[in-house]
Each structure stands twice: as structure tokens, then as C-alpha cells.
Design an enzyme around this catalytic site. Sequence first.
Site, short mmCIF file in Angstrom:
data_model
loop_
_atom_site.label_atom_id
_atom_site.label_comp_id
_atom_site.label_asym_id
_atom_site.label_seq_id
_atom_site.Cartn_x
_atom_site.Cartn_y
_atom_site.Cartn_z
N LEU A 1 58.83 92.03 22.56
CA LEU A 1 60.10 91.49 22.59
C LEU A 1 61.09 92.09 21.49
O LEU A 1 62.14 91.93 21.50
CB LEU A 1 59.85 89.89 22.25
CG LEU A 1 59.04 89.16 23.39
CD1 LEU A 1 58.90 87.61 22.78
CD2 LEU A 1 60.27 89.26 24.65
N ARG B 1 60.95 94.30 17.58
CA ARG B 1 60.27 95.10 16.34
C ARG B 1 61.04 94.61 14.86
O ARG B 1 62.20 94.49 15.01
CB ARG B 1 60.36 96.39 16.22
CG ARG B 1 59.40 97.03 17.24
CD ARG B 1 59.69 98.53 17.30
NE ARG B 1 59.47 98.86 18.84
CZ ARG B 1 58.18 99.44 19.12
NH1 ARG B 1 57.14 99.57 18.45
NH2 ARG B 1 58.00 99.80 20.50
N GLY B 2 60.18 93.77 14.30
CA GLY B 2 61.09 93.53 12.93
C GLY B 2 60.53 94.12 11.77
O GLY B 2 59.53 94.90 11.66
N GLY B 3 60.97 93.73 10.57
CA GLY B 3 60.42 94.45 9.40
C GLY B 3 58.77 94.09 9.08
O GLY B 3 58.18 94.72 8.17
N GLY C 1 56.50 93.35 11.75
CA GLY C 1 55.51 93.87 12.79
C GLY C 1 56.25 93.77 13.92
O GLY C 1 57.79 93.79 14.11
N ILE C 2 55.40 93.80 15.18
CA ILE C 2 55.99 93.72 16.61
C ILE C 2 55.72 92.43 17.08
O ILE C 2 55.07 91.70 16.85
CB ILE C 2 55.39 94.83 17.17
CG1 ILE C 2 55.55 96.12 16.55
CG2 ILE C 2 55.67 94.92 18.62
CD1 ILE C 2 54.65 97.30 17.28
N LYS D 1 53.57 87.38 16.68
CA LYS D 1 54.15 88.35 16.04
C LYS D 1 53.01 89.00 15.37
O LYS D 1 51.88 88.49 14.66
CB LYS D 1 54.89 87.65 14.85
CG LYS D 1 55.27 88.79 13.71
CD LYS D 1 56.39 87.97 12.87
CE LYS D 1 57.58 88.10 13.05
NZ LYS D 1 58.53 87.69 12.28
N ASP E 1 66.49 85.09 4.98
CA ASP E 1 66.78 86.07 5.84
C ASP E 1 67.28 85.43 6.81
O ASP E 1 67.01 85.86 8.06
CB ASP E 1 65.45 86.87 6.09
CG ASP E 1 65.75 88.21 6.41
OD1 ASP E 1 67.00 88.59 6.43
OD2 ASP E 1 64.85 88.88 7.00
#
Length: 891
Positions: free
Chosen positions: A558, A560-562, A564-565, A580, A681
Site C-alpha cells: 500500500l 512505503r514510509g520511513g 517500513g512497508i 506495517k 509527524d
Amino acid sequence: MMILWRILLSLLCFIAYVYGQSSSPDEAAMNVLKNSLNSPPGWSGSNPCNWTDVDCDGSNQVTKIQIGNKGISGMLPTDLKSLSSLTVFEVMNNNIIGKIPSLAGLKSLETVNFHDNGFTSIDADFFTGLPSLQHVSLDNNPFGPWQIPLSLKYATALADFSAVNCSLSGRIPDLLWGQTFPSLTTLKLSTNSLVGELPRSFSESRVQTLILNGQKLNGSISVLQNMTDLTEVRLNRNEFSGPIPDFSGHVSLKVLNIRDNQLTGIVPSSLTGLASLSEVGLGNNLLQGPTPSFKDNIKIDISGLNSFCLDTPGTLCDLRVNTLLSIAEAFGYPVRFANSWKGNDPCSKSPWLGITCAGGSIIVINFKNMGLTGNISLSFQNLTSLQVINLSQNNLTGTIPEELTKLSNLKTLDVSNNQLCGDKVSGVNTTINVNTGGNPDIGKGCPSGFSSGDGGKKASSNAGKIIGSVIGIVLGLLLIGFAIFFLVKKKKQYHKMHPQQQSSDQDAFKITIGNMYVGGSESGFSGSDAHVGESGNIVISIHVLRDATNNFNENNILGRGGFGIVYKGELHDGTKIAVKRMESSIISGKGLDEFKSEIAVLTRVRHRNLVVLHGYCLEGNERLLVYQYMPQGTLSRHIFHWQEEGLKPLEWARRLIIALDVARGVEYLHTLAHQSFIHRDLKPSNILLGDDMHAKVADFGLVRLAPEGAQSIETKIAGTFGYLAPEYAVTGRVTTKVDVYSFGVILMELLTGRKALDDKRSEEEVHLATWFRRMLINKDSFSKAIDETIEVNEETLGSINKVAELANQCSAREPQQRPDMSHVVNVLVSLVLQWKPAERSRDSEDVYGIDYDTPFPQISLDSSFFGVNTLTSIPSRPSELDCTFRSGQGR
Ligand SMILES: *[C@@H]1O[C@H](CO)[C@@H](O)[C@H](O)[C@H]1NC(C)=O
Ligand SMILES: *[C@@H]1O[C@H](CO)[C@@H](O)[C@H](O)[C@H]1NC(C)=O
Ligand SMILES: *[C@@H]1O[C@H](CO)[C@@H](O)[C@H](O)[C@H]1NC(C)=O
Ligand SMILES: *[C@@H]1O[C@H](CO)[C@@H](O)[C@H](O)[C@H]1NC(C)=O
Ligand SMILES: *[C@@H]1O[C@H](CO)[C@@H](O)[C@H](O)[C@H]1NC(C)=O
Ligand SMILES: *[C@@H]1O[C@H](CO)[C@@H](O)[C@H](O)[C@H]1NC(C)=O
Ligand SMILES: *[C@@H]1O[C@H](CO)[C@@H](O)[C@H](O)[C@H]1NC(C)=O
Ligand SMILES: *[C@@H]1O[C@H](CO)[C@@H](O)[C@H](O)[C@H]1NC(C)=O
Ligand SMILES: *[C@@H]1O[C@H](CO)[C@@H](O)[C@H](O)[C@H]1NC(C)=O
């Protein structure tokens, strides 16, 4: 070393305890209260913690004052606001007079009980600054006339509100009841002088007990149809009119008293057949059709006038009566007809209003100029003897049914001067004289959705409601499970102090919970898939998650973030989840324990505007978090990437609602009863949308618990450039105002459709906040800054300007110049409220007032809800917690 620390801490605790015994920080305020109330019995000595009916916590702060039924006189002093730990304040059944003062700022206050006294007024802002307030009773006080204060909307934790017989006047304000008070279950406002209609937003509320009898409320009671959680409803002795709505979704309704109103129409079979019903009051209305027949064991009060066709319950009416009633139904059963149409013979000697007969057959229907609204019913076609129909000079909408021209005896059809639309009827029989003049839309198309008749939508929507209610019941059971879960947990905490007893009990605990909570959980995990971990959170097995995500298949990604995926997953039962998968290096060793305890807290934070964290998985190198799946993806997708994604740009009204949703979620985090969460954040890629396009705040990955009391903590920077508050970026100091800043930037993004940082733009436009402030300086430049997909017109411009102003305040350079999130929520609520009611009801259409996504009422992390202080399970500050626990034991 560790042991030494412990001893030292214990010593400190002991000293604090002894010291605390001799004085309470609340002593001064309590003595003022005591004097003002002419010394309640048992209030002697200087330490209020020693007084009768006063409770204190471990640090000698007053938590409960319960002096009901004592014959106490006097007044309440104005300065009770320093009793910062007060949770319960009860003074009912006394003779206290004067004003109920503001208690604003008492963050822990949950219960106030002022009923049956001599209070003459209440502070207009009473309901501000009480984020934990759940139970309020003001009944039977001789207040001067007052209105339900708008400040009530700040008391978002309300569970029951009772203001019976206390001189309330004015209308019941439309406070978006469902959204504002997600936990409200009881609302009692009877025996006052309230006027006007029931607020539309009642239809979204989950109130179970609704008591409004004995005043001058009027209009329709149709909002009850969607309030399917109702168990007891008393609307008797008012001026309500219109028909009784459909009750087929009300599987829990026991008592319905709607006596002594002006209700019309047929008592629906959804009510007479309601299995849960035990008491119903219908007398003294203008109800029509057959006298309803209920089951034997129901207490039925039907005495007094009505307009039923026959007296014997259940006996069907004459066919002509049935036909006329279904014609009247399409007009909303007007009171005029219900007043005149009595008995079972429309052609009786005392003629029915608008009806002319010949030889027992109806030949003329003349409803001209009767202020009718609604549609022309198809049922006219069953009156085959009709010769004249005159519906002229009303406000009828919809089309003229073609079937009317098939009436073989009809000579005249006059529908002139209405709001009808569609085709001019051109009967096969040219002998009919049709007059359609004065209907501006005749000969044109109809506004979408308009046609005659009752529409066929009812059945399916009722099915939806029944399903909704069933879900409601299941959720209720879950809640009980959840409560038990915490009771067991409390026991467990006790065992922490007595480790020798721990092991056997804990196994039992696991089994119970495995079945109660996980097994029946909304997240669809079955007993073997998941279990309750040591800190009480849900541990989900890696196999389940591999299955669900097709072995972490690329196609399931869905985003990718800081950290992980994120993968999309689907459990056996079809429940969708988001998983996540973090890099194992991020969390290891000591961090792991902290991580677990944090999740224990986060899984319990529930709010309709926060994404639910179902649980986690830590196996081998895998670190996985399992979240609720949000089908519409991130907000960034909808404001920045809508074109690539083939989406429609968000309308302004929708942006406003999303902003409000986010503000509410963040406000909730900031005002949790005993502690604050700071998100740190906030950004559009951390805001997710459901299919109803309502927003939830996601990714608590960076949230750390802010220590109680302390307003700021110094810590490593986390966050995203473009959204970072200046003081945070420079000093690393974190306060709730850091989130307010980020929120301001998000508002700018919603207004302009531009990203917080956009490298593709020219130098002076890269940083949105800076550019935005510059554009805001004058009207011309500002109008160019607005996202061009937003339709700017008179209606939107006002709120666009207000939001721009708000965005500017929120991202003020100095943290103290930024408002609190509660202020932000208020501003946005008022803007959303200004929006056309139609927009709002459409907005909530598919949820039936039930928030499927949030299975539990919003849970604040406070002690009273589960009877335990959940905070004690957070090991982040063991010393203080131990102190509390020990001195608490002494009491
Ligand atoms: C409170 O009450 C206890 C027991 O009744 C007594 O020992 C103590 O001295 C009292 N403290 C004060 C400050 O009155
Ligand atoms: C209503 O409240 C008044 C005090 O304002 C009280 O005297 C009266 O008894 C109450 N009525 C009922 C029915 O309780
Ligand atoms: C309800 O009462 C108010 C006055 O209190 C009046 O203005 C309004 O027209 C009434 N509405 C209906 C539907 O009777
Ligand atoms: C008239 O019919 C249309 C189409 O079915 C419907 O949308 C509208 O609500 C109806 N009006 C009334 C008053 O029933
Ligand atoms: C006409 O009457 C028949 C027989 O009572 C009934 O079944 C039908 O539903 C009626 N039609 C309308 C449009 O009311
Ligand atoms: C229907 O009523 C209107 C309004 O009173 C009247 O002007 C008109 O002549 C009537 N139509 C017929 C056909 O009688
Ligand atoms: C029809 O409704 C409009 C507003 O909705 C109102 O101004 C007008 O008076 C109504 N006409 C009749 C004949 O009731
Ligand atoms: C037209 O009217 C005549 C008498 O007025 C009737 O006999 C005939 O059945 C009608 N035709 C239709 C299609 O309704
Ligand atoms: C009840 O809910 C449906 C669907 O959400 C909505 O269309 C309808 O307007 C609501 N009815 C009332 C009376 O609020």
C-alpha cells in the site's frame, strides 16, 4: 545498583507519604468549600482527606466529594478549579442555592451531580474545559430560564446528561449530536419549556434513553428512525406532528411513549411487530388507519382520542379509507385530514375534508390550496369513480403519474401552481381536461431522483439498519468482554506485587481472554491466530499475517514510509487489515520492551478519527504492526495525486469535514484524561480516509508518551520537513503545539492543493508555510493561492477565508501564539455547521449513525472506565507509579 535505586525510591515514597498525611495541596480550596457550605457533617480538622465523604489519592489530592442527601445549605464557592484531581463532585438532594460555578480545567472530572437543590443558575461556560466529563445531572433546580449552552459541545466525553425540570427554554441546539458525543447514551430534558424541532443530527447519535416529554417540541419525529440504539423513548406531551417512522431497526426498543402529540398516519407494522417492545403509549394523537394490535404482554396506553377507522384492534379499514390514507401518506399525512377524516366511511353524512361522493363512491377530490407538500400518490388510480381531481395551489413536487390518465371517469385534473416537474400528461383520452399551469418545471426534466410514488429503497435500507443493530449488539458484547479483560488485568497488576501467585493465574487469564476478546474481536482473528500478550495487547501470529498478505506480496504493498512497508491484507473472514512491516534494526534489545508497552497503550486508544491499531507481531526478525485498513488511502492521494489516481478532486465541503476529523483526532490525543499524546509527524500521508471519506489520523509510530504535568520534553527530533514547528526543529522541545503547527500546514495544503515542501517550484514557493503567509497579505494574491479545483463562490469564500486565517494562526512562529486543538475544533465545527444541512445528511448517509470502524466507544485512558488505572501498566515511569500504588494501598 538497581536494588539501591529501588530502596531509595521507596524511601522517597515513604517520605512523600508521611509528608502527604499532614497536609493536602487542596486544603485551602476545600476549606473555602467547607465554609461556603456551612460545614457539612464530618468535615472537621485541617486535612480534607480525613473528612467524611471526601476521597483523596496517594498524593493527598482530593478525588471525590460526595455529600449528597445531607441537608446541606449554603452556596458553592467560585474557586474550585484548583482541585485538579477531582473526578466526582456530588451535592444532590441538599438545599444549596446560588450559581453552579465553572469548574473549567478540571481535566479528570467525570461526574457532577447537582440535582434536587436550590441552584438558580449555572455558569454559561460550565461545559468548557472538562474533557473527561461523563455524567451530569441538574434535575429539579429552580434555575431562571436558560438555554442548553453551546459550550456543551466541548464535553465530548458525555455519557449521560440529565436536565429535567430546570427551566430550560429555547431549542435543542444542533450540536452534531452523533459526532460530538460519540459516547452519549442517555439524554433527559423533560418537563422544561423547550420549543422547536428535534435536531437532525440526533439521527446519527447512539443515544439509548431519550426523555423529552412535557414541553412544546414540534415537527416530525422521523429522526427516531435512524436512532436504532434506542431502548427507551418518552416524547409524550409535546406538539410533534407527522407520521410514526419505521421502527424495524430498533431491536432493543422497550419503551415508546409518544402520547399527547399531534401525530398522524398509520401505526406502522414495524412498531406493532417489534419483538423487544414492552410498553407503548399512543393515546391522544391523530393516528389513522386500523387500531393497532400489539402482542398481549405489552403494556399499551392508547386511551384518549385518535382517528382510527374502527375501534377493534387489528380490524382492517374500508378500501376507500385505505386508498385515501395512502394518498395522504404521500403528502406526509397532514393534520387537517387527520382531524377531519374520522370513522370508516369517507362518504358519511359528515363529509370528509376535500371529498365529495355520489352513491357511496368518491367522485371529487378537491385539495386545492391546502398547503400540501410531497408527491402525488399512485393510489389515485384505485379510485376509479373519480371525475375531478383538483390539487392546485399547493407545493407538490415530483411528477404527475401517468396512471391518472387511465381513470376512466376522470374529466378534470387540475394540478396548476405547484412545483411539479417532468412530462405534461397527455392522456390517451383527450377527454380529460388537464391543467398543469404554474409549474415551472413541467415539460422539463426533474432534478435527479425525482419521480412519483414512494420509491423502492425502503426494504434494503431497513436490512442495512437491522444488520447495523446486530453489529451494535455484538459490539456491546465485545465491550463487556473488554471490561472483563481489564478486571482480570487489574488482578494481574496485583500479582506484580506478589509474584509467587502469578504463573497459574496468568495462564487462566490468557485462556479467558483468548476466547472473549480475541475470539470475538471485530478484527476477525480467531483464537489460534492471536493471543493476548503480557501487557495485555494483541499478539498476532506471523503465519496469519503471511497468509493475509499473500506472503508479503509486492502487489499488496500500500505504501512505503520511513519505518517500513505497509501491506494490505485480508483475513479468512474477509476482514481487511493493513500490516506495517518494520525493519528489525529499528527496534531491538531494550527498545523492544518499550515498544510493547507503547503498543499496549495504543491499542486501547480508540476514537472515530484515529486509525485502530489491532495488534502486533514480533517473531524472529519480524516487527509488524496490524492496523485497520482504510480503503480510500491517504489524504495526499486525494489532494496531490488525484489526477494520476483517476480520482475526483475533493470539494471544499469535504475538505472542511476532513480538517475537522483530523482536528478531532489530534485534539483527542492531546486531551486524554491523564496524559497527552503528541503525534509529532502529522502530515497528509499519515491521514487516511474511509469509504465514507471521513478521515482518521494514522501512524503513532513516533508518538511518545508525554509525562504527566510536564508540558514539554526534550528528545530526539522526529517528523517531516515542511511540517516541523520552528522551535521543535531548533531545540527539539516537544509540546502539543508542535502538532498544531503541522495541522496548520495541512490546512494550507487543503486550501492550496500544494505540498508543504515542493522542490519543483521556484525558490520562493518551495516552502508552503512561508509562501502562504505572503499570499495571505492581500485578497488578490490570496485568491490566486486557492486550489483551482475548489469552486470559489459566495458560499465557500467565507469559510475559505476563515480556514486560511486559522491555518495562519496554527502555524504561528511562536508556540504560545498557536491555539489549542480544542479551539481549532470549535472553529471548524462552526464552519461545518454553517454548511447546508443537506450536505451533512448526505455525508452521513451510509453509516446509519453507527460508526462501524470504531467498535468501542471512545476510550479515554482513565481509571474509572475500567475500574483500574491503566497507566500503572506503563513502565515508563516506574518510580512514581509504585508510589501511587503503595500509598493507594494504605487507604
Ligand atoms: C487523620 O486521621 C487519622 C486517623 O483518624 C489520624 O491519625 C490523623 O492524625 C489525622 N490527621 C489529621 C491531619 O488530622
Ligand atoms: C421541579 O423542580 C422544582 C424546583 O425547581 C421542585 O420544587 C419541584 O418539586 C420539581 N417538580 C418535580 C415534579 O419534581
Ligand atoms: C414549531 O414551533 C416553532 C415555534 O416555537 C414554529 O416557529 C415552527 O413553525 C413550528 N414548526 C412546526 C413544524 O410546527
Ligand atoms: C417524491 O418522490 C421522490 C422520488 O421518489 C422522492 O425523492 C421525494 O422524497 C418524494 N417526496 C416526498 C415528500 O415523499
Ligand atoms: C390498489 O388497490 C389494490 C387492492 O386493494 C392494492 O393491492 C393496490 O396496492 C392498490 N394500489 C395502489 C397504487 O394503492
Ligand atoms: C381548482 O382550484 C383552483 C383554486 O381554487 C381553482 O382556481 C380552479 O378553478 C379549480 N379547478 C377546477 C377544475 O375546478
Ligand atoms: C411553497 O413553498 C415556498 C417555500 O418553500 C413558500 O414560499 C410558498 O408559500 C409555498 N406555497 C404554498 C402554496 O404553500
Ligand atoms: C377513454 O374514456 C372512455 C370514456 O370516457 C373510456 O370508455 C375508455 O376506456 C377510456 N380509454 C382509456 C384508454 O382509458
Ligand atoms: C436516516 O439515514 C439515512 C441513511 O443514512 C438518511 O438518508 C436519512 O436522511 C436519515 N433519516 C433521518 C430522518 O435523518
